[in-house]
Design a protein around this motif. Sequence first.
Motif, PDB file in Angstrom:
ATOM      1  N   TYR A 212      22.943  67.842  -5.133  1.00  0.00           N
ATOM      2  CA  TYR A 212      23.733  67.362  -3.997  1.00  0.00           C
ATOM      3  C   TYR A 212      23.471  65.895  -3.681  1.00  0.00           C
ATOM      4  CZ  TYR A 212      26.666  68.287   0.116  1.00  0.00           C
ATOM      5  OH  TYR A 212      27.683  68.301   1.040  1.00  0.00           O
ATOM      6  N   PHE A 213      22.717  65.218  -4.528  1.00  0.00           N
ATOM      7  CA  PHE A 213      22.508  63.778  -4.390  1.00  0.00           C
ATOM      8  C   PHE A 213      23.637  63.055  -5.121  1.00  0.00           C
ATOM      9  CE2 PHE A 213      18.245  65.341  -3.628  1.00  0.00           C
ATOM     10  CZ  PHE A 213      17.772  64.510  -2.624  1.00  0.00           C
ATOM     11  N   VAL A 214      24.372  62.228  -4.408  1.00  0.00           N
ATOM     12  CA  VAL A 214      25.497  61.486  -4.989  1.00  0.00           C
ATOM     13  C   VAL A 214      25.470  60.054  -4.463  1.00  0.00           C
ATOM     14  CG1 VAL A 214      28.013  61.296  -5.165  1.00  0.00           C
ATOM     15  CG2 VAL A 214      26.936  63.560  -5.200  1.00  0.00           C
ATOM     16  N   GLY A 215      25.327  59.087  -5.367  1.00  0.00           N
ATOM     17  CA  GLY A 215      25.345  57.680  -4.973  1.00  0.00           C
ATOM     18  C   GLY A 215      24.139  57.247  -4.174  1.00  0.00           C
TER      19      GLY A 215
ATOM     20  N   GLY B  95      27.157  65.981 -15.836  1.00  0.00           N
ATOM     21  CA  GLY B  95      26.347  64.848 -16.260  1.00  0.00           C
ATOM     22  C   GLY B  95      25.455  64.356 -15.143  1.00  0.00           C
ATOM     23  N   ARG B  96      24.393  63.678 -15.535  1.00  0.00           N
ATOM     24  CA  ARG B  96      23.465  63.060 -14.593  1.00  0.00           C
ATOM     25  C   ARG B  96      23.165  61.643 -15.088  1.00  0.00           C
ATOM     26  NH1 ARG B  96      25.016  66.809 -12.232  1.00  0.00           N
ATOM     27  NH2 ARG B  96      23.862  68.594 -11.365  1.00  0.00           N
TER      28      ARG B  96
ATOM     29  N   ALA C 175      31.541  61.977  -9.403  1.00  0.00           N
ATOM     30  CA  ALA C 175      31.354  63.214  -8.635  1.00  0.00           C
ATOM     31  C   ALA C 175      32.502  64.214  -8.765  1.00  0.00           C
ATOM     32  CB  ALA C 175      31.088  62.879  -7.169  1.00  0.00           C
ATOM     33  N   PRO C 176      33.759  63.788  -8.745  1.00  0.00           N
ATOM     34  CA  PRO C 176      34.839  64.780  -8.882  1.00  0.00           C
ATOM     35  C   PRO C 176      34.844  65.501 -10.218  1.00  0.00           C
ATOM     36  CG  PRO C 176      35.685  62.713  -7.984  1.00  0.00           C
ATOM     37  CD  PRO C 176      34.288  62.442  -8.476  1.00  0.00           C
ATOM     38  N   HIS C 177      34.108  64.974 -11.189  1.00  0.00           N
ATOM     39  CA  HIS C 177      34.063  65.565 -12.531  1.00  0.00           C
ATOM     40  C   HIS C 177      32.712  66.216 -12.836  1.00  0.00           C
ATOM     41  CE1 HIS C 177      37.847  63.534 -13.329  1.00  0.00           C
ATOM     42  NE2 HIS C 177      37.310  62.428 -12.838  1.00  0.00           N
ATOM     43  N   GLY C 178      31.903  66.441 -11.813  1.00  0.00           N
ATOM     44  CA  GLY C 178      30.614  67.080 -12.023  1.00  0.00           C
ATOM     45  C   GLY C 178      29.534  66.154 -12.532  1.00  0.00           C
TER      46      GLY C 178
END
Length: 256
Positions: A241-244, A143-144, A182-185
């Motif tokens: 690779y962008f997270v938060g 998801g995004r 993030a841990p779930h994609g």
Amino acid sequence: MNKLNTDIFSLAGRSAVVTGGSRGIGAAIVELFARFGAKVVFCHANDAAEADALVTRLAAEGFSVAGAECDVADEAAVAGFADFARERLGHVDIVVNSAGVSGDKPFEALTVADFDRMTDINLRGTFLMTQAFFPGMVERKFGRIINLASQLAYKGAPALAHYCASKGGVVGFTRALAYDGAPHGVTVNAIAPGPIETAQLAGMTEEWRRMKHAQLPIGRFGTVDEIAPTALLLASAAGSYFVGQTLSPNGGDVML
């Protein structure tokens, strides 16, 4: 090292929901996502003419786009819209929370109703729409989530305490939910645009515009077409690779 895929920005096979998608930044994101291969459903508030025109124009070019009215601050309305989106799309891979309102008012004149309206749409709406689709993304391990904040979440502005509070909340919500997703994609990020040529700026005086232009290192306001590609980056494989993060296409108004 793997060679970069030339289709790294492609959204082919993806399905997206965009709130506030009938005009401004939201409409630019709807169109760009469609042109890069996504099936898109968007919502709007009391803007049927603009919404229908956007759908008709893109459908004429063969793109799969649909719109529906939805008050993003209303829990029941969001649930109904989410059902509509899933009926059209099957499932939802990408959610862009673009719906928002602005408006300046001196703090001493602010009412509880003013504050609630701003936070209801800008922050509560982001929460409700995300909550409607997030569990399905976790279940599918992809998801995004992309939230529209503002550079004013960082710098503040006079007579905009309610607006800045709502957008600051969007930034905090984005960072916190990123840990859960993030841990779930599921990646969760935000965009904090600077001053953009939209209806929100249309009513500003020429004197104010000259003053603001002079403050910006780039010397001009941005356009919606300069913001939409940031959403495409975050929605596509290029942004995996962008997270938060909160990306800031703002003409130098805030440098972080």
